[in-house]
Design a protein around this motif. Structure first.
Motif, PDB file in Angstrom:
ATOM      1  N   MET A   1      50.069  32.590  -9.956  1.00  0.00           N
ATOM      2  CA  MET A   1      49.975  31.232  -8.979  1.00  0.00           C
ATOM      3  C   MET A   1      49.382  30.563  -8.861  1.00  0.00           C
ATOM      4  SD  MET A   1      51.317  32.145  -5.149  1.00  0.00           S
ATOM      5  CE  MET A   1      52.839  33.587  -5.867  1.00  0.00           C
ATOM      6  N   THR A   2      49.635  29.135  -9.043  1.00  0.00           N
ATOM      7  CA  THR A   2      49.007  28.143  -8.797  1.00  0.00           C
ATOM      8  C   THR A   2      49.015  27.410  -7.739  1.00  0.00           C
ATOM      9  OG1 THR A   2      50.446  26.734 -10.066  1.00  0.00           O
ATOM     10  CG2 THR A   2      48.696  27.792 -11.153  1.00  0.00           C
ATOM     11  N   LEU A 129      62.189  29.026  -8.018  1.00  0.00           N
ATOM     12  CA  LEU A 129      60.638  29.922  -8.571  1.00  0.00           C
ATOM     13  C   LEU A 129      59.838  30.213  -7.956  1.00  0.00           C
ATOM     14  CD1 LEU A 129      58.961  30.641 -11.123  1.00  0.00           C
ATOM     15  CD2 LEU A 129      58.627  27.084 -10.617  1.00  0.00           C
ATOM     16  N   ARG A 130      60.561  29.485  -6.259  1.00  0.00           N
ATOM     17  CA  ARG A 130      59.241  29.935  -5.518  1.00  0.00           C
ATOM     18  C   ARG A 130      59.432  31.308  -5.073  1.00  0.00           C
ATOM     19  NH1 ARG A 130      55.545  25.643  -2.310  1.00  0.00           N
ATOM     20  NH2 ARG A 130      55.059  23.498  -3.574  1.00  0.00           N
ATOM     21  N   ARG A 132      60.854  33.674  -6.170  1.00  0.00           N
ATOM     22  CA  ARG A 132      60.859  34.536  -7.255  1.00  0.00           C
ATOM     23  C   ARG A 132      59.063  34.926  -7.010  1.00  0.00           C
ATOM     24  NH1 ARG A 132      64.442  38.620 -10.045  1.00  0.00           N
ATOM     25  NH2 ARG A 132      63.011  39.279 -11.062  1.00  0.00           N
ATOM     26  N   GLU A 133      58.534  33.776  -7.312  1.00  0.00           N
ATOM     27  CA  GLU A 133      57.294  34.368  -7.474  1.00  0.00           C
ATOM     28  C   GLU A 133      56.529  35.085  -6.039  1.00  0.00           C
ATOM     29  OE1 GLU A 133      54.811  30.451  -7.593  1.00  0.00           O
ATOM     30  OE2 GLU A 133      55.692  30.694  -9.491  1.00  0.00           O
ATOM     31  N   GLU A 136      58.116  38.374  -5.967  1.00  0.00           N
ATOM     32  CA  GLU A 136      56.933  39.603  -7.137  1.00  0.00           C
ATOM     33  C   GLU A 136      55.205  39.590  -6.559  1.00  0.00           C
ATOM     34  OE1 GLU A 136      57.268  37.386 -10.274  1.00  0.00           O
ATOM     35  OE2 GLU A 136      59.260  37.884 -11.317  1.00  0.00           O
ATOM     36  N   ALA A 137      55.264  38.743  -5.532  1.00  0.00           N
ATOM     37  CA  ALA A 137      53.783  39.120  -5.021  1.00  0.00           C
ATOM     38  C   ALA A 137      53.916  40.287  -4.017  1.00  0.00           C
ATOM     39  CB  ALA A 137      53.446  37.830  -4.875  1.00  0.00           C
ATOM     40  N   ALA A 166      55.587  32.066   0.009  1.00  0.00           N
ATOM     41  CA  ALA A 166      56.615  30.890  -1.477  1.00  0.00           C
ATOM     42  C   ALA A 166      55.753  29.171  -0.496  1.00  0.00           C
ATOM     43  CB  ALA A 166      58.227  31.147  -0.445  1.00  0.00           C
ATOM     44  N   ARG A 168      52.612  28.333  -1.281  1.00  0.00           N
ATOM     45  CA  ARG A 168      51.968  28.060  -1.991  1.00  0.00           C
ATOM     46  C   ARG A 168      50.609  27.557  -1.017  1.00  0.00           C
ATOM     47  NH1 ARG A 168      54.189  25.276  -7.501  1.00  0.00           N
ATOM     48  NH2 ARG A 168      55.321  27.999  -8.311  1.00  0.00           N
ATOM     49  N   ARG A 195      47.034  41.392  -5.431  1.00  0.00           N
ATOM     50  CA  ARG A 195      47.856  39.905  -5.833  1.00  0.00           C
ATOM     51  C   ARG A 195      47.875  38.883  -5.384  1.00  0.00           C
ATOM     52  NH1 ARG A 195      50.771  44.542  -5.817  1.00  0.00           N
ATOM     53  NH2 ARG A 195      52.634  43.715  -4.232  1.00  0.00           N
ATOM     54  N   SER A 199      45.176  35.825  -7.758  1.00  0.00           N
ATOM     55  CA  SER A 199      46.339  34.133  -7.991  1.00  0.00           C
ATOM     56  C   SER A 199      45.596  32.986  -7.421  1.00  0.00           C
ATOM     57  CB  SER A 199      47.432  34.689  -7.100  1.00  0.00           C
ATOM     58  OG  SER A 199      47.938  34.554  -5.954  1.00  0.00           O
TER      59      SER A 199
END
Length: 291
Positions: A1-2, A129-130, A132-133, A136-137, A166, A168, A195, A199
């Motif tokens: 994740m960036t 996308l966010r 889902r990330e 998952e995290a 989410a 970020r 995790r 990231s």
């Protein structure tokens, strides 16, 4: 994740309180003259007894409370409390409160996690996308469609953190995230935090669990009646006078290390075992004593 934000120089804290003070209406000062800098890539444990001001300090860092004096800096620039300034702060710093029921409000986990990115006006594909990330995290992908009121307490904790992830943020701030979790739940949460750190997320955790702090953190920030003191976690949690002043007990790992060193079993410069598992590994690696 960036992160969408360009990292600053290591010399510049991501977020920083400078000589900050705060008092609730008609009450005494909770914090006074506090200096607290959060550097990129660190894991910081904020410790203190109940009522010491840990939650207040976290809310000042995240903009949930406005400091009464001093400054709040983001990437070295003063934070303004208008819409633009707070949006800038909250896309960089996210706070997860202690009780997940104070943070979860949508019908399902996926809807709740998507709320922040949607409020940023992001395209639908980016929001998905966010979400889902973040799921998952926190290892809760299977819960995306689960109604939030059917989640266990530990699941609600991770769902609340996913909502913050989410966004970020570069800095994730959590108030007593392991409170109320059984040992298995704590381990799952710590795995998720590992995790996130891998990231690139900086994590600040308020806790009164000194064993957790010694095991998990790089740095500690300890609130006592004398103010806030910061430094390497092992150094601060090995300071008996500071722990007494803050009404914190000595960590298990520190006591074990002192005993081993007192008997000449652990070199002065050797790392101390911080968990029972590390003590077992240390013992297994030592040659057996012979008659």
């Amino acid at each position: 994740m960036t992160s969408p934000t360009t990292p600053t120089s290591p010399a510049t804290p991501v977020v920083e309180l400078v000589q900050a003070g705060f008092a609730y209406e008609d009450g005494p000062a909770v914090l006074s003259g506090v200096d607290f800098a959060v550097a990129e890539g660190r894991a910081i444990a904020l410790l203190g007894r109940n009522g010491s001001g840990k939650t207040t300090l976290l809310r000042l860092l995240s903009g949930g409370l406005r400091r009464g004096s001093g400054s709040l800096l983001l990437d070295g620039a003063e934070v303004t409390y208008d819409r633009k300034g707070l949006t800038r702060l909250r896309t960089t710093v996210q706070l997860v409160v202690q009780d997940p029921d104070d943070q979860l409000f949508a019908a399902s986990v996926g809807q709740d996690v998507s709320f922040g990115p949607m409020n940023l006006g992001l395209p639908e594909e980016e929001v998905r996308l966010r979400v889902r990330e973040a799921l998952e995290a926190l290892d809760i992908v299977a819960l995306e469609d689960r109604p939030t009121h059917l989640l266990s307490y530990g699941q609600r904790k991770r769902a609340a953190i996913a909502g913050a992830v989410a966004m970020r943020p570069r800095v994730l701030i959590m108030d007593e995230p392991t409170a109320g979790l059984d040992p298995h739940g704590q381990e799952r949460l710590l795995d998720a935090l590992a995790r996130l750190r891998a990231s690139g997320t900086t994590v600040v955790m308020a806790t009164h669990d000194v064993d957790l702090a010694l095991r998990w953190a790089d740095e500690a920030a300890v609130l006592s009646p004398a103010g806030l003191r910061t430094g390497p976690v092992a150094e601060l949690l090995g300071d008996d006078a500071l722990l007494d002043a803050a009404r914190l007990r000595r960590p298990w790992g520190t006591s074990v290390a002192r005993l081993l060193r007192a008997h000449g079993l652990l070199a002065p410069d050797a790392p101390e075992p911080r968990t029972p598992e590390e003590l077992d590994a240390w013992a297994a690696a030592r040659p057996l004593a012979t008659e």
